[in-house]
Design a protein around this motif. Structure first.
Motif, PDB file in Angstrom:
ATOM      1  N   SER A  41       0.828  -1.197   0.000  1.00 20.56           N
ATOM      2  CA  SER A  41       0.000   0.000   0.000  1.00 20.56           C
ATOM      3  C   SER A  41       0.867   1.253   0.000  1.00 20.56           C
ATOM      4  O   SER A  41       2.073   1.209   0.254  1.00 20.56           O
ATOM      5  N   PHE A  42       0.229   2.376  -0.243  1.00 13.88           N
ATOM      6  CA  PHE A  42       0.924   3.652  -0.210  1.00 13.88           C
ATOM      7  C   PHE A  42       1.468   3.935   1.186  1.00 13.88           C
ATOM      8  O   PHE A  42       2.564   4.488   1.338  1.00 13.88           O
ATOM      9  N   GLU A  43       0.724   3.558   2.203  1.00 12.97           N
ATOM     10  CA  GLU A  43       1.162   3.789   3.577  1.00 12.97           C
ATOM     11  C   GLU A  43       2.457   3.037   3.876  1.00 12.97           C
ATOM     12  O   GLU A  43       3.349   3.549   4.563  1.00 12.97           O
ATOM     13  N   THR A  44       2.560   1.810   3.378  1.00  9.51           N
ATOM     14  CA  THR A  44       3.789   1.031   3.565  1.00  9.51           C
ATOM     15  C   THR A  44       4.973   1.709   2.895  1.00  9.51           C
ATOM     16  O   THR A  44       6.073   1.776   3.455  1.00  9.51           O
ATOM     17  N   LEU A  45       4.746   2.217   1.695  1.00 12.86           N
ATOM     18  CA  LEU A  45       5.800   2.934   0.988  1.00 12.86           C
ATOM     19  C   LEU A  45       6.218   4.177   1.767  1.00 12.86           C
ATOM     20  O   LEU A  45       7.417   4.455   1.920  1.00 12.86           O
ATOM     21  N   ARG A  46       5.241   4.902   2.264  1.00 13.48           N
ATOM     22  CA  ARG A  46       5.545   6.124   3.022  1.00 13.48           C
ATOM     23  C   ARG A  46       6.326   5.813   4.294  1.00 13.48           C
ATOM     24  O   ARG A  46       7.318   6.485   4.605  1.00 13.48           O
ATOM     25  N   ASP A  47       5.920   4.788   5.006  1.00 13.85           N
ATOM     26  CA  ASP A  47       6.557   4.468   6.287  1.00 13.85           C
ATOM     27  C   ASP A  47       7.969   3.897   6.123  1.00 13.85           C
ATOM     28  O   ASP A  47       8.762   3.941   7.066  1.00 13.85           O
ATOM     29  N   ASN A  48       8.252   3.320   4.957  1.00  7.33           N
ATOM     30  CA  ASN A  48       9.552   2.666   4.743  1.00  7.33           C
ATOM     31  C   ASN A  48      10.412   3.401   3.722  1.00  7.33           C
ATOM     32  O   ASN A  48      11.392   2.840   3.223  1.00  7.33           O
ATOM     33  N   ARG A  49      10.068   4.631   3.410  1.00  7.55           N
ATOM     34  CA  ARG A  49      10.757   5.359   2.347  1.00  7.55           C
ATOM     35  C   ARG A  49      12.249   5.544   2.631  1.00  7.55           C
ATOM     36  O   ARG A  49      13.077   5.405   1.718  1.00  7.55           O
ATOM     37  N   GLU A  50      12.595   5.835   3.876  1.00  7.65           N
ATOM     38  CA  GLU A  50      14.011   6.069   4.192  1.00  7.65           C
ATOM     39  C   GLU A  50      14.831   4.782   4.050  1.00  7.65           C
ATOM     40  O   GLU A  50      15.955   4.810   3.538  1.00  7.65           O
ATOM     41  N   ALA A  51      14.259   3.662   4.489  1.00  9.81           N
ATOM     42  CA  ALA A  51      14.961   2.380   4.358  1.00  9.81           C
ATOM     43  C   ALA A  51      15.125   2.008   2.885  1.00  9.81           C
ATOM     44  O   ALA A  51      16.174   1.483   2.477  1.00  9.81           O
ATOM     45  N   LEU A  52      14.109   2.294   2.073  1.00 10.26           N
ATOM     46  CA  LEU A  52      14.187   1.982   0.645  1.00 10.26           C
ATOM     47  C   LEU A  52      15.255   2.827  -0.050  1.00 10.26           C
ATOM     48  O   LEU A  52      16.007   2.330  -0.893  1.00 10.26           O
ATOM     49  N   ILE A  53      15.321   4.108   0.309  1.00  9.84           N
ATOM     50  CA  ILE A  53      16.322   4.987  -0.288  1.00  9.84           C
ATOM     51  C   ILE A  53      17.733   4.538   0.107  1.00  9.84           C
ATOM     52  O   ILE A  53      18.658   4.521  -0.714  1.00  9.84           O
ATOM     53  N   ALA A  54      17.892   4.157   1.387  1.00 13.92           N
ATOM     54  CA  ALA A  54      19.201   3.671   1.853  1.00 13.92           C
ATOM     55  C   ALA A  54      19.590   2.392   1.124  1.00 13.92           C
ATOM     56  O   ALA A  54      20.764   2.202   0.754  1.00 13.92           O
ATOM     57  N   TRP A  55      18.626   1.517   0.896  1.00 16.84           N
ATOM     58  CA  TRP A  55      18.880   0.265   0.157  1.00 16.84           C
ATOM     59  C   TRP A  55      19.304   0.567  -1.266  1.00 16.84           C
ATOM     60  O   TRP A  55      20.265  -0.007  -1.777  1.00 16.84           O
ATOM     61  N   ARG A  56      18.615   1.503  -1.904  1.00 17.52           N
ATOM     62  CA  ARG A  56      18.970   1.884  -3.278  1.00 17.52           C
ATOM     63  C   ARG A  56      20.369   2.495  -3.342  1.00 17.52           C
ATOM     64  O   ARG A  56      21.171   2.153  -4.214  1.00 17.52           O
TER      65      ARG A  56
END
Length: 248
Positions: A41-56
């Motif tokens: 969901s969009f909420e999951t993306l919003r809540d994990n955005r920093e971890a995703l950016i760090a992974w990228r």
């Protein structure tokens, strides 16, 4: 001496094996609808955005491969969250090359479910339509004769669910090449819109807002899509007009 029982058993086993991919897709799709709706969901993306950016940032190539693999699974198994996945592609990788990753992954997923459906029910239904009479056979013949136009229409019209556009061609015996090419090109305009929305999610998150997913129905987006759909339908119109003139 030839054993008819063994031959029948072998034929039944092969038929069952052909249905396994489609059965697996159905089971996973049902499971995903119950358990993954809130996760993807969009909420999951919003809540994990920093971890995703760090992974990228930590390993770009691995992030691209992992993202595309996840997107392929979502599409191939008709799981909820394809729109969120498209937004994520834009958020992580920008409009470009994010749209390329989105379109390629979605096409691969669509091809997989198309092949599974064709191997299972598709060939049997296609043969049944060939031997049938009346409207059903006319529908199939019409799609076969105008498959490029029909396939592009299925992709370009935003009212046609993506999984329907993946399954229907398999059920009527559309060729693999035509399906793959029209999927790749046909989903690109809509994917570009949602990927660009995803690319701007940083500002949306900062403002505490949610993205406008109805953007594709805005006139300045919808009208060009409908124009492309009308262009795809032009050969059908020309053929229909010629057919009527031939009858007069």
């Amino acid at each position: 001496m030839h054993d008819d029982t063994d031959e029948t058993s072998s034929s039944g086993t092969r038929s069952w094996l052909r249905h396994l991919p489609l059965i697996a897709i159905g089971l996973v799709a049902l499971t995903g609808a119950f358990f993954l709706g809130d996760l993807l969901s969009f909420e999951t993306l919003r809540d994990n955005r920093e971890a995703l950016i760090a992974w990228r940032d930590g390993n770009y190539a691995l992030a691209v491969a992992g993202f595309m693999a996840a997107y392929i699974v979502i599409v191939a198994f008709s799981l909820p969250g394809a729109t969120v996945a498209t937004l994520t592609g834009g958020f992580l990788f920008g409009t470009f090359p994010g749209v390329v990753f989105n379109v390629v992954a979605a096409t691969i997923g669509a091809v997989l479910i198309f092949l599974a459906a064709r191997a299972g029910l598709g060939r049997r239904l296609s043969k049944g339509m060939d031997t049938s009479e009346g409207r059903l056979k006319k529908i199939k013949d019409g799609i076969r004769e105008n498959q490029w136009s029909m396939l592009f229409l299925l992709r370009l019209l935003p009212v046609v669910p993506f999984f329907v556009a993946n399954l229907l061609p398999a059920m009527v015996g559309v060729g693999f090449g035509a399906f793959a090419v029209t999927t790749l090109l046909g989903i690109a305009p809509g994917a570009l819109v949602y990927t660009s929305v995803g690319a701007g999610l940083g500002a949306v998150f900062a403002a505490g807002e949610t993205p406008d997913l109805g953007l594709i129905f805005e006139p300045y987006i919808l009208l060009p899509l409908l124009g492309l759909a009308a262009l795809s339908a032009l050969p059908l119109v020309i053929k229909a007009v010629k057919g009527r003139k031939g009858l007069t």
